[in-house]
Design an enzyme around this catalytic site. Structure first.
Site, mmCIF file in Angstrom:
data_model
loop_
_atom_site.group_PDB
_atom_site.id
_atom_site.type_symbol
_atom_site.label_atom_id
_atom_site.label_comp_id
_atom_site.label_asym_id
_atom_site.label_seq_id
_atom_site.Cartn_x
_atom_site.Cartn_y
_atom_site.Cartn_z
ATOM 1 N N ARG A 134 28.801 44.054 35.848
ATOM 2 C CA ARG A 134 30.002 43.356 35.352
ATOM 3 C C ARG A 134 31.096 43.333 36.433
ATOM 4 O O ARG A 134 31.311 42.333 37.080
ATOM 5 C CB ARG A 134 30.511 44.028 34.054
ATOM 6 C CG ARG A 134 31.489 43.161 33.262
ATOM 7 C CD ARG A 134 32.908 43.208 33.783
ATOM 8 N NE ARG A 134 33.477 44.552 33.803
ATOM 9 C CZ ARG A 134 34.628 44.859 34.390
ATOM 10 N NH1 ARG A 134 35.347 43.916 34.988
ATOM 11 N NH2 ARG A 134 35.077 46.094 34.401
ATOM 12 N N ASP A 135 31.745 44.446 36.661
ATOM 13 C CA ASP A 135 32.833 44.499 37.655
ATOM 14 C C ASP A 135 32.306 44.074 39.026
ATOM 15 O O ASP A 135 32.980 43.371 39.782
ATOM 16 C CB ASP A 135 33.388 45.931 37.724
ATOM 17 C CG ASP A 135 34.836 45.991 38.167
ATOM 18 O OD1 ASP A 135 35.323 44.995 38.724
ATOM 19 O OD2 ASP A 135 35.483 47.031 37.971
ATOM 20 N N HIS A 159 37.918 55.248 36.330
ATOM 21 C CA HIS A 159 37.338 54.068 36.999
ATOM 22 C C HIS A 159 38.135 53.829 38.284
ATOM 23 O O HIS A 159 39.317 53.505 38.228
ATOM 24 C CB HIS A 159 37.490 52.905 36.006
ATOM 25 C CG HIS A 159 37.106 51.543 36.493
ATOM 26 N ND1 HIS A 159 36.040 50.853 35.954
ATOM 27 C CD2 HIS A 159 37.647 50.711 37.423
ATOM 28 C CE1 HIS A 159 35.955 49.660 36.512
ATOM 29 N NE2 HIS A 159 36.914 49.540 37.414
ATOM 30 N N HIS A 213 38.508 52.171 42.309
ATOM 31 C CA HIS A 213 38.102 51.224 43.358
ATOM 32 C C HIS A 213 38.390 51.865 44.709
ATOM 33 O O HIS A 213 39.266 52.725 44.831
ATOM 34 C CB HIS A 213 38.848 49.898 43.191
ATOM 35 C CG HIS A 213 38.274 49.057 42.091
ATOM 36 N ND1 HIS A 213 37.500 47.956 42.319
ATOM 37 C CD2 HIS A 213 38.336 49.190 40.740
ATOM 38 C CE1 HIS A 213 37.119 47.434 41.163
ATOM 39 N NE2 HIS A 213 37.616 48.156 40.178
ATOM 40 N N CYS A 239 38.418 42.672 41.024
ATOM 41 C CA CYS A 239 38.868 41.825 39.934
ATOM 42 C C CYS A 239 39.405 40.520 40.498
ATOM 43 O O CYS A 239 40.283 40.524 41.354
ATOM 44 C CB CYS A 239 39.950 42.538 39.133
ATOM 45 S SG CYS A 239 40.653 41.473 37.869
ATOM 46 N N ASN A 247 34.323 48.692 43.630
ATOM 47 C CA ASN A 247 34.383 50.004 42.978
ATOM 48 C C ASN A 247 33.826 51.043 43.946
ATOM 49 O O ASN A 247 33.070 50.729 44.856
ATOM 50 C CB ASN A 247 33.490 50.036 41.739
ATOM 51 C CG ASN A 247 33.956 49.106 40.652
ATOM 52 O OD1 ASN A 247 33.759 47.906 40.737
ATOM 53 N ND2 ASN A 247 34.571 49.658 39.635
HETATM 54 N N1 COA Z 1 35.252 34.452 25.614
HETATM 55 C C1 COA Z 1 34.949 33.156 25.789
HETATM 56 N N2 COA Z 1 35.830 32.157 25.581
HETATM 57 C C2 COA Z 1 37.067 32.521 25.182
HETATM 58 C C3 COA Z 1 37.442 33.837 24.968
HETATM 59 C C4 COA Z 1 36.470 34.835 25.219
HETATM 60 N N3 COA Z 1 36.739 36.128 25.079
HETATM 61 N N4 COA Z 1 38.712 33.882 24.572
HETATM 62 C C5 COA Z 1 39.159 32.603 24.531
HETATM 63 N N5 COA Z 1 38.154 31.783 24.884
HETATM 64 C C6 COA Z 1 38.146 30.319 25.016
HETATM 65 C C7 COA Z 1 38.962 29.630 23.951
HETATM 66 O O1 COA Z 1 38.196 29.452 22.790
HETATM 67 C C8 COA Z 1 39.260 28.299 24.640
HETATM 68 O O2 COA Z 1 38.115 27.489 24.614
HETATM 69 P P1 COA Z 1 38.217 25.883 24.658
HETATM 70 O O3 COA Z 1 38.863 25.538 25.965
HETATM 71 O O4 COA Z 1 36.807 25.463 24.566
HETATM 72 O O5 COA Z 1 39.062 25.556 23.480
HETATM 73 C C9 COA Z 1 39.459 28.712 26.087
HETATM 74 O O6 COA Z 1 38.784 29.965 26.245
HETATM 75 C C10 COA Z 1 40.917 28.884 26.427
HETATM 76 O O7 COA Z 1 41.509 29.684 25.459
HETATM 77 P P2 COA Z 1 42.995 30.157 25.550
HETATM 78 O O8 COA Z 1 43.308 30.999 24.384
HETATM 79 O O9 COA Z 1 43.886 28.959 25.834
HETATM 80 O O10 COA Z 1 42.953 31.112 26.744
HETATM 81 P P3 COA Z 1 43.232 30.969 28.273
HETATM 82 O O11 COA Z 1 42.726 29.750 28.928
HETATM 83 O O12 COA Z 1 44.628 31.329 28.464
HETATM 84 O O13 COA Z 1 42.249 32.157 28.774
HETATM 85 C C11 COA Z 1 41.125 34.236 28.438
HETATM 86 C C12 COA Z 1 42.378 33.442 28.224
HETATM 87 C C13 COA Z 1 41.386 35.664 28.023
HETATM 88 C C14 COA Z 1 39.999 33.651 27.623
HETATM 89 C C15 COA Z 1 40.718 34.159 29.915
HETATM 90 O O14 COA Z 1 41.841 34.367 30.733
HETATM 91 C C16 COA Z 1 39.677 35.189 30.255
HETATM 92 O O15 COA Z 1 38.515 35.060 29.900
HETATM 93 N N6 COA Z 1 40.058 36.251 30.973
HETATM 94 C C17 COA Z 1 39.152 37.310 31.319
HETATM 95 C C18 COA Z 1 39.498 37.800 32.651
HETATM 96 C C19 COA Z 1 38.494 38.808 33.174
HETATM 97 O O16 COA Z 1 37.336 38.831 32.856
HETATM 98 N N7 COA Z 1 38.989 39.670 34.045
HETATM 99 C C20 COA Z 1 38.195 40.642 34.689
HETATM 100 C C21 COA Z 1 37.874 41.823 33.865
HETATM 101 S S1 COA Z 1 39.181 42.955 33.571
HETATM 102 ZN ZN ZN Z 2 37.374 47.615 38.125
#
Ligand code: COA
Ligand code: ZN
Length: 304
Positions: free
Chosen positions: A12-13, A206, A208, A239, A248
């Site tokens: 994942r990370d 955790h 890095h 990230c 990491n």
């Molecule tokens: N998994 C998959 N899709 C997701 C979701 C999730 N957990 N949460 C929201 N979505 C979808 C929404 O349904 C929407 O879909 P659509 O465009 O088909 O309607 C789209 O993502 C955008 O949703 P929105 O609420 O407007 O969110 P956003 O665009 O501001 O994105 C996150 C927010 C949280 C979904 C996005 O920033 C994200 O996935 N971040 C994770 C970051 C990450 O993994 N970081 C590293 C690990 S710490």
């Molecule tokens: Zn990390």
């Protein structure tokens, strides 16, 4: 012998930020190589927006691929950023999730488009639902020492968040140095205080290796009584939403150090080196552990 658990977060990370996106079957192969080395805790993917993190698309296929094999009771965790992630993860059969909390507002916004408090309230909702569903929850406090946008994070804030989520019944509370900004003195002080207040059973760390202090930080935490660590095979990681974060601390380095210190990780270093080679083969960018050259020579000599 005192046991220390290592949770490999490489799939994942490690993979979320690689230029090369691996297919679900390749990610399953990497997890299987880790299991073969005796690893019993692996973070296998993330239920996040595939637009935000394309490399994590198909986490459901990874879980399905792993469900069809021998896992010897391994715990497969998936990362989630919000309640929607919880729903998607559990619908795909996840039994263990890692929800992200934050030491700063700016990081919460950059990562999940929430405030720090909104992430806390989502985590509280997830914990409640997870108890009904029988799902295990790790609550990870990201940027627990410093945020790439807002700067240093007050230990009292992290202690406050940790205390509240331990009280709410999180199965595990992970202190994450997302950008590799902590030094061993800070780590010793925070982890000793947390272990003193709550005991070591549910707390993990955790780190890095951005500033070459990853292993020193593991040492500081283990000396404070922490008995569970995240690490990433081959030192993969970083990230995409935290500028400057590098990989990491490498699993092979952490396992080697802990075993040499007399702890029991249950993990076979030779098997781990095979997993590390596979990570390099698949990504082309895994730096490998700092001790890789020595480990390869040593394992050859001892015929392992
Ligand atoms: N998994 C998959 N899709 C997701 C979701 C999730 N957990 N949460 C929201 N979505 C979808 C929404 O349904 C929407 O879909 P659509 O465009 O088909 O309607 C789209 O993502 C955008 O949703 P929105 O609420 O407007 O969110 P956003 O665009 O501001 O994105 C996150 C927010 C949280 C979904 C996005 O920033 C994200 O996935 N971040 C994770 C970051 C990450 O993994 N970081 C590293 C690990 S710490
Ligand atoms: Zn990390």
């Amino acid at each position: 012998m005192v046991s220390v658990t290592v949770n490999d977060v490489g799939p994942r990370d490690g993979l979320q930020n690689q230029p090369k996106i691996l297919a679900p079957a390749e990610r399953v192969a990497l997890v299987r190589a880790l299991l073969k080395a005796g690893m019993r805790h692996v973070e296998v993917g993330a239920f996040v927006s595939p637009k935000a993190v394309p490399a994590m698309a198909g986490a459901d296929e990874v879980l399905a691929g792993l469900a069809n094999g021998e896992d010897n009771g391994a715990v497969f965790t998936v990362l989630i950023p919000n309640y929607k992630g919880y729903e998607l993860a559990t619908a795909a059969g996840a039994k263990s999730v890692c929800m992200v909390l934050y030491g700063s507002d700016a990081m919460a916004q950059a990562n999940a488009r929430m405030s720090r408090e909104q992430a806390e309230s989502a985590t509280a909702d997830i914990l409640k639902q997870a108890r009904t569903d029988g799902v295990r929850v790790t609550s990870t406090i990201a940027v627990a020492f410093a945020c790439p946008f807002d700067g240093p994070v007050e230990p009292s804030l992290v202690e406050d968040i940790a205390g509240r989520f331990l009280e709410l019944g999180t199965d595990e509370l992970c202190i994450a140095d997302t950008i590799g900004a902590a030094n061993p003195r800070q780590v010793r002080s925070l982890t000793a205080s947390l272990v003193g207040q709550h005991g070591p059973e549910r707390i993990s760390c955790h780190f890095h290796d951005t500033r070459a202090m990853g292993l020193a930080n593991v040492f500081a935490a283990v000396e404070s009584g922490i008995r569970k660590f995240d690490a990433s095979i081959g030192g993969l990681g970083g990230c995409p939403f935290a500028p400057g974060a590098s990989g990491n601390v490498a699993t092979e380095d952490v396992v080697m150090m802990l075993e040499q210190m007399g702890f029991d990780t249950g993990i076979d270093l030779d098997g781990l080196m095979h997993a590390s080679e596979l990570a390099q083969e698949l990504t082309g960018t895994a730096p490998g552990g700092r001790a890789s050259a020595w480990l390869k020579r040593y394992l050859k000599r001892t015929g392992n």
